[in-house]
Design a protein around this motif. Structure first.
Motif, PDB file in Angstrom:
ATOM      1  N   ILE A   1      -8.742  -2.774   1.190  1.00 32.26           N
ATOM      2  CA  ILE A   1      -7.913  -3.976   1.177  1.00 32.26           C
ATOM      3  C   ILE A   1      -6.476  -3.534   0.913  1.00 32.26           C
ATOM      4  O   ILE A   1      -6.169  -2.992  -0.149  1.00 32.26           O
ATOM      5  N   ASP A   2      -5.627  -3.760   1.911  1.00 29.10           N
ATOM      6  CA  ASP A   2      -4.229  -3.344   1.842  1.00 29.10           C
ATOM      7  C   ASP A   2      -3.416  -4.426   1.119  1.00 29.10           C
ATOM      8  O   ASP A   2      -3.756  -5.606   1.193  1.00 29.10           O
ATOM      9  N   ASP A   3      -2.364  -4.011   0.434  1.00 27.09           N
ATOM     10  CA  ASP A   3      -1.456  -4.947  -0.243  1.00 27.09           C
ATOM     11  C   ASP A   3      -2.244  -5.860  -1.186  1.00 27.09           C
ATOM     12  O   ASP A   3      -1.940  -7.048  -1.310  1.00 27.09           O
ATOM     13  N   PHE A   4      -3.248  -5.278  -1.864  1.00 28.47           N
ATOM     14  CA  PHE A   4      -4.148  -6.086  -2.690  1.00 28.47           C
ATOM     15  C   PHE A   4      -3.367  -6.914  -3.716  1.00 28.47           C
ATOM     16  O   PHE A   4      -2.494  -6.396  -4.411  1.00 28.47           O
TER      17      PHE A   4
ATOM     18  N   ILE B   1      -3.285  -1.129  -4.296  1.00 27.83           N
ATOM     19  CA  ILE B   1      -2.403  -1.999  -5.081  1.00 27.83           C
ATOM     20  C   ILE B   1      -1.033  -2.008  -4.427  1.00 27.83           C
ATOM     21  O   ILE B   1      -0.425  -0.959  -4.217  1.00 27.83           O
ATOM     22  N   ASP B   2      -0.538  -3.185  -4.126  1.00 30.33           N
ATOM     23  CA  ASP B   2       0.737  -3.300  -3.416  1.00 30.33           C
ATOM     24  C   ASP B   2       1.896  -2.763  -4.254  1.00 30.33           C
ATOM     25  O   ASP B   2       1.924  -2.878  -5.476  1.00 30.33           O
ATOM     26  N   ARG B   3       2.849  -2.219  -3.534  1.00 34.27           N
ATOM     27  CA  ARG B   3       4.068  -1.661  -4.123  1.00 34.27           C
ATOM     28  C   ARG B   3       4.812  -2.671  -5.000  1.00 34.27           C
ATOM     29  O   ARG B   3       5.487  -2.294  -5.958  1.00 34.27           O
TER      30      ARG B   3
ATOM     31  N   ALA C   1      -2.754   3.467  -5.609  1.00 33.95           N
ATOM     32  CA  ALA C   1      -1.504   2.792  -5.977  1.00 33.95           C
ATOM     33  C   ALA C   1      -0.467   3.112  -4.896  1.00 33.95           C
ATOM     34  O   ALA C   1      -0.189   4.280  -4.631  1.00 33.95           O
ATOM     35  N   GLU C   2       0.079   2.093  -4.280  1.00 35.19           N
ATOM     36  CA  GLU C   2       1.070   2.283  -3.211  1.00 35.19           C
ATOM     37  C   GLU C   2       2.478   2.294  -3.784  1.00 35.19           C
ATOM     38  O   GLU C   2       2.769   1.620  -4.778  1.00 35.19           O
ATOM     39  N   GLY C   3       3.356   3.029  -3.140  1.00 38.15           N
ATOM     40  CA  GLY C   3       4.783   2.948  -3.469  1.00 38.15           C
ATOM     41  C   GLY C   3       5.166   3.623  -4.777  1.00 38.15           C
ATOM     42  O   GLY C   3       6.106   3.200  -5.449  1.00 38.15           O
TER      43      GLY C   3
HETATM   44 MG    MG Z   1       0.047  -1.563   1.877  1.00 37.93          MG
END
Ligand code: MG
Ligand code: C2E
Ligand code: MG
Ligand code: MG
Length: 293
Positions: free
Chosen positions: A179-182, A202-204, A236-238
């Motif tokens: 799941i992107d941008d959760f 996890i979204d940035r 963890a993104e970003g």
């Molecule tokens: Mg994303």
């Protein structure tokens, strides 16, 4: 011209709130040209283990290099492609090319890696999608389990009944679902119970103000807790700073993706990074500190 520039800005940052501008329409025409001219390409961003900074996989990110406009960001062209259906063509190409590319990455690394590919809502809904997926897997010879398909909460919620059946078929092919941008979409947590999800990204937006923001910290901790109890992996993104990295790692987040550990890069640069035995050290890992924990 100036008038159009102003409007175009609105489109970049909130595509849902603005209709197509004249600028979009000419961009759309340029996109068809770009497909013919081969102006689209793929970059790859490392997804690394938070502890060792070893590269575990890559996310495929589409790039468009226009001869005069320069790099057009995906936030600009993906919504247009989603609208006119070109995303099906671009997405099918990206999936197949990424699977082929991963084989070359693995050869360079001498160990298994995975490839994470974004699937847009329209691709996900397309009745051709499973054929596209089968073709990518068969053509590349990549085992399905080395493929992660990133979808957003919004994609799942358009038609949850259909989503459940498609996800089941993806998993039959052994692909994992992320799941992107959760946490940023409109959705219900119930889907985590009913759908075969393996990874939460996890979204940035929740990482950016760490470690200073107590609220973002609470959200990240809650997501990590939830994932632990549901046996899901978290990326963890970003992650841009050492402090963000340390914060997430100390709270049990095992995988990170961000400018700190590698920007999206061309395939040849990724291969050089994989061959570089000290990549983790170059990226600032401190094994001593790791062992002390
Ligand atoms: Mg994303
Ligand atoms: P996404 O899937 O959430 O991808 C992560 C985005 O965050 C990428 O932006 C990446 O370059 C950026 N990013 C990664 N680390 C950092 C960081 O430390 N700091 C900052 N500021 N940004 C970071 P990008 O490449 O511009 O892509 C934006 C979005 O466009 C993607 O978000 C995805 O939704 C979409 N997209 C990109 N490529 C594709 C594709 O092949 N297919 C589809 N359907 N969508 C794509
Ligand atoms: Mg993504
Ligand atoms: Mg995003």
């Amino acid at each position: 011209r100036a008038k159009h520039t102003g409007k175009a800005r609105t489109v970049v940052y909130s595509p849902r709130h603005a209709g197509p501008t004249e600028h979009d329409i000419s961009l759309e025409a340029a996109m068809f040209q770009a497909v013919r001219e081969g102006e689209f390409m793929l970059h790859y961003q490392p997804i690394v283990a938070a502890g060792t900074r070893e590269i575990e996989g890559f996310e495929t990110l589409m790039r468009w290099k226009h001869p005069t406009l320069g790099m057009v960001p995906p936030a600009r062209f993906i919504p247009i492609a989603e609208n006119n259906g070109l995303i099906n063509l671009l997405g099918a190409w990206a999936l197949k090319a990424a699977c082929v590319q991963l084989r070359q990455f693995q050869e360079a690394a001498g160990r298994p890696l995975y490839m994470s590919v974004n699937i847009s809502p329209r691709q996900f809904r397309s009745d051709k999608f499973l054929d596209v997926l089968d073709d990518a897997i068969a053509f590349s010879g990549l085992p399905g389990e080395q493929l992660v398909l990133e979808i957003t909460e919004g994609t799942l919620m358009i038609d949850p009944v259909h989503a459940e059946s498609i996800l089941g078929k993806m998993v039959e092919r052994r692909a994992r679902i992320a799941i992107d941008d959760f946490g940023t979409g409109y959705s219900s947590l119930a889907y985590l119970k009913n759908f075969p999800i393996s990874v939460l990204k996890i979204d940035r937006a929740f990482i950016r103000d760490l470690p200073g923001s107590e609220k973002d910290g609470a959200i990240c901790n809650a997501v990590l807790d939830l994932a632990r109890h549901l046996s899901l992996s978290v990326v963890a993104e970003g992650i841009e700073t050492e402090e963000q990295m340390q914060y997430m790692r100390e709270r049990g987040c095992r995988y990170v993706q961000g400018y700190l550990t590698g920007k999206p890069m061309a395939a040849n640069v990724a291969i050089a990074a994989l061959k570089e035995r000290h990549y983790a050290e170059l990226m600032g890992a401190n094994p001593g500190r790791e062992q002390a924990q």
